[in-house]
Design a protein around this motif. Structure first.
Motif, mmCIF file in Angstrom:
data_model
loop_
_atom_site.group_PDB
_atom_site.id
_atom_site.type_symbol
_atom_site.label_atom_id
_atom_site.label_comp_id
_atom_site.label_asym_id
_atom_site.label_seq_id
_atom_site.Cartn_x
_atom_site.Cartn_y
_atom_site.Cartn_z
ATOM 1 N N UNK A 249 2.271 19.762 -24.752
ATOM 2 C CA UNK A 249 1.867 18.367 -24.938
ATOM 3 C C UNK A 249 0.786 17.969 -23.952
ATOM 4 N N UNK A 250 0.783 18.564 -22.777
ATOM 5 C CA UNK A 250 -0.230 18.249 -21.771
ATOM 6 C C UNK A 250 -1.286 19.348 -21.759
ATOM 7 N N UNK A 251 -2.577 18.957 -21.858
ATOM 8 C CA UNK A 251 -3.646 19.978 -21.869
ATOM 9 C C UNK A 251 -3.657 20.773 -20.574
ATOM 10 N N UNK A 252 -4.274 21.965 -20.581
ATOM 11 C CA UNK A 252 -4.388 22.768 -19.360
ATOM 12 C C UNK A 252 -5.114 21.989 -18.272
ATOM 13 N N UNK A 253 -4.860 22.386 -17.022
ATOM 14 C CA UNK A 253 -5.408 21.658 -15.884
ATOM 15 C C UNK A 253 -6.930 21.620 -15.909
ATOM 16 N N UNK A 254 -7.563 22.715 -16.299
ATOM 17 C CA UNK A 254 -9.019 22.739 -16.337
ATOM 18 C C UNK A 254 -9.565 21.715 -17.329
ATOM 19 N N UNK B 116 -23.509 12.332 -8.183
ATOM 20 C CA UNK B 116 -22.535 12.715 -7.150
ATOM 21 C C UNK B 116 -22.825 14.100 -6.583
ATOM 22 N N UNK B 117 -22.864 14.199 -5.271
ATOM 23 C CA UNK B 117 -23.067 15.482 -4.589
ATOM 24 C C UNK B 117 -21.717 15.995 -4.074
ATOM 25 N N UNK B 118 -21.578 17.300 -4.060
ATOM 26 C CA UNK B 118 -20.345 17.924 -3.538
ATOM 27 C C UNK B 118 -19.100 17.366 -4.234
ATOM 28 N N UNK B 119 -19.188 17.175 -5.525
ATOM 29 C CA UNK B 119 -18.085 16.567 -6.269
ATOM 30 C C UNK B 119 -16.869 17.488 -6.267
ATOM 31 N N UNK B 120 -15.749 16.924 -5.907
ATOM 32 C CA UNK B 120 -14.475 17.640 -5.933
ATOM 33 C C UNK B 120 -13.455 16.777 -6.664
ATOM 34 N N UNK B 121 -12.849 17.336 -7.697
ATOM 35 C CA UNK B 121 -11.828 16.618 -8.471
ATOM 36 C C UNK B 121 -10.529 17.410 -8.382
ATOM 37 N N UNK B 122 -9.522 16.794 -7.820
ATOM 38 C CA UNK B 122 -8.210 17.422 -7.662
ATOM 39 C C UNK B 122 -7.215 16.692 -8.553
ATOM 40 N N UNK C 134 -3.477 16.208 -10.077
ATOM 41 C CA UNK C 134 -2.048 16.407 -9.825
ATOM 42 C C UNK C 134 -1.279 15.464 -10.739
ATOM 43 N N UNK C 135 -0.661 16.029 -11.776
ATOM 44 C CA UNK C 135 0.055 15.179 -12.727
ATOM 45 C C UNK C 135 -0.919 14.240 -13.419
ATOM 46 N N UNK C 136 -0.595 12.940 -13.489
ATOM 47 C CA UNK C 136 -1.487 11.984 -14.157
ATOM 48 C C UNK C 136 -2.553 11.397 -13.239
ATOM 49 N N UNK C 137 -2.726 11.980 -12.051
ATOM 50 C CA UNK C 137 -3.664 11.432 -11.058
ATOM 51 C C UNK C 137 -4.773 12.436 -10.785
ATOM 52 N N UNK C 138 -6.014 11.934 -10.700
ATOM 53 C CA UNK C 138 -7.166 12.756 -10.337
ATOM 54 C C UNK C 138 -7.841 12.130 -9.124
ATOM 55 N N UNK C 139 -7.932 12.883 -8.045
ATOM 56 C CA UNK C 139 -8.582 12.427 -6.813
ATOM 57 C C UNK C 139 -10.014 12.957 -6.803
ATOM 58 N N UNK C 140 -10.984 12.039 -6.867
ATOM 59 C CA UNK C 140 -12.396 12.408 -6.936
ATOM 60 C C UNK C 140 -13.075 12.019 -5.621
ATOM 61 N N UNK C 141 -13.679 12.987 -4.954
ATOM 62 C CA UNK C 141 -14.427 12.724 -3.728
ATOM 63 C C UNK C 141 -15.813 13.316 -3.872
ATOM 64 N N UNK C 142 -16.819 12.580 -3.362
ATOM 65 C CA UNK C 142 -18.192 13.059 -3.479
ATOM 66 C C UNK C 142 -19.075 12.289 -2.502
ATOM 67 N N UNK C 143 -20.336 12.711 -2.425
ATOM 68 C CA UNK C 143 -21.331 12.055 -1.572
ATOM 69 C C UNK C 143 -22.476 11.518 -2.419
#
Length: 225
Positions: free
Chosen positions: A84-89, A174-180, A182-191
């Motif tokens: 029911x939940x798509x793959x993490x990628x 966005x530079x150096x974009x990182x998306x983590x 975890x469950x229903x939450x996505x933590x996006x950090x960038x410059x």
């Protein structure tokens, strides 16, 4: 001698009568008859009927089938929940698409699209600019957590829309974009950076009803001049 023989025959007659009067169990055809010697001198017959063995065998088979069905149902439920939940990628890709759509709307000063990107319970922190000259006259109250879109972001869009220019009004690649994810939450950090400035951004997305929404934004800026 004759008297002794008569008494002996009388004893055998009484023994035969006693044996004939014992309760008897007649085994049906195909039954297994088992003799069991009790503590007393008498003998009793124990009958294991085929019907009883067939019943017990059927009950055992039904129990095994029920266990297999229960195991199969549990495995199917687990597989359904996993599928029911798509793959993490894939979920990371959809989160990034939502982030990029928001940044594009910000570049174009599309305020309705920007506002729709926030969750109803979203909160934010306005950025503070750090520079070699310091940050005089800070309004500490304005730097507290606020609901929804950061006030400084909304004010920037409203000012630029009054200039009469054409989009895009700014570059928000966005530079150096990182998306983590975890469950229903996505933590996006960038410059966001130029030759003389570095802006650090943290955007928290939450997935609700298959749609990613902004739950939190935290920004900080640094300049060298």
């Amino acid at each position: 001698m004759r008297q002794a023989n008569l008494e002996h025959f009388a004893f055998l007659g009484r023994l035969a009568d006693a044996h004939q009067n014992q309760p008897r169990h007649v085994a049906g055809e195909g039954s297994t008859v088992r003799a069991e010697q009790k503590a007393s001198p008498s003998w009793t017959l124990s009958i294991d009927a085929p019907e009883r063995r067939d019943t017990m065998s059927a009950m055992g088979q039904q129990t095994r089938i029920s266990r297999r069905l229960a195991l199969g149902s549990a495995l199917a439920t687990a597989a359904g929940a996993a599928s029911a939940r798509p793959p993490e990628a894939e979920r990371r890709a959809t989160a990034e698409a939502a982030l990029q759509a928001f940044l594009k709307a910000f570049e174009n000063d599309d305020l309705p699209t920007m506002s729709a990107a926030f969750a109803p319970d979203a909160v934010s922190f306005d950025p503070v600019v750090a520079s070699p000259h310091g940050t005089p006259d800070l309004d500490l109250a304005a730097l507290r957590r606020r609901p929804g879109m950061p006030p400084a972001m909304r004010a920037l869009v409203e000012r630029s829309r009054q200039t009469g220019g054409s989009p895009p009004y700014r570059d928000l690649t966005p530079r150096d974009l990182l998306i983590q994810v975890e469950g229903p939450v996505a933590l996006c950090t960038f410059h966001l950076e130029t030759a003389t400035s570095l802006a650090r951004r943290t955007i928290v997305l939450v997935e609700r009803g298959g749609v990613w929404k902004i739950l939190h934004i935290h920004a900080s800026n640094a300049v060298t001049v």
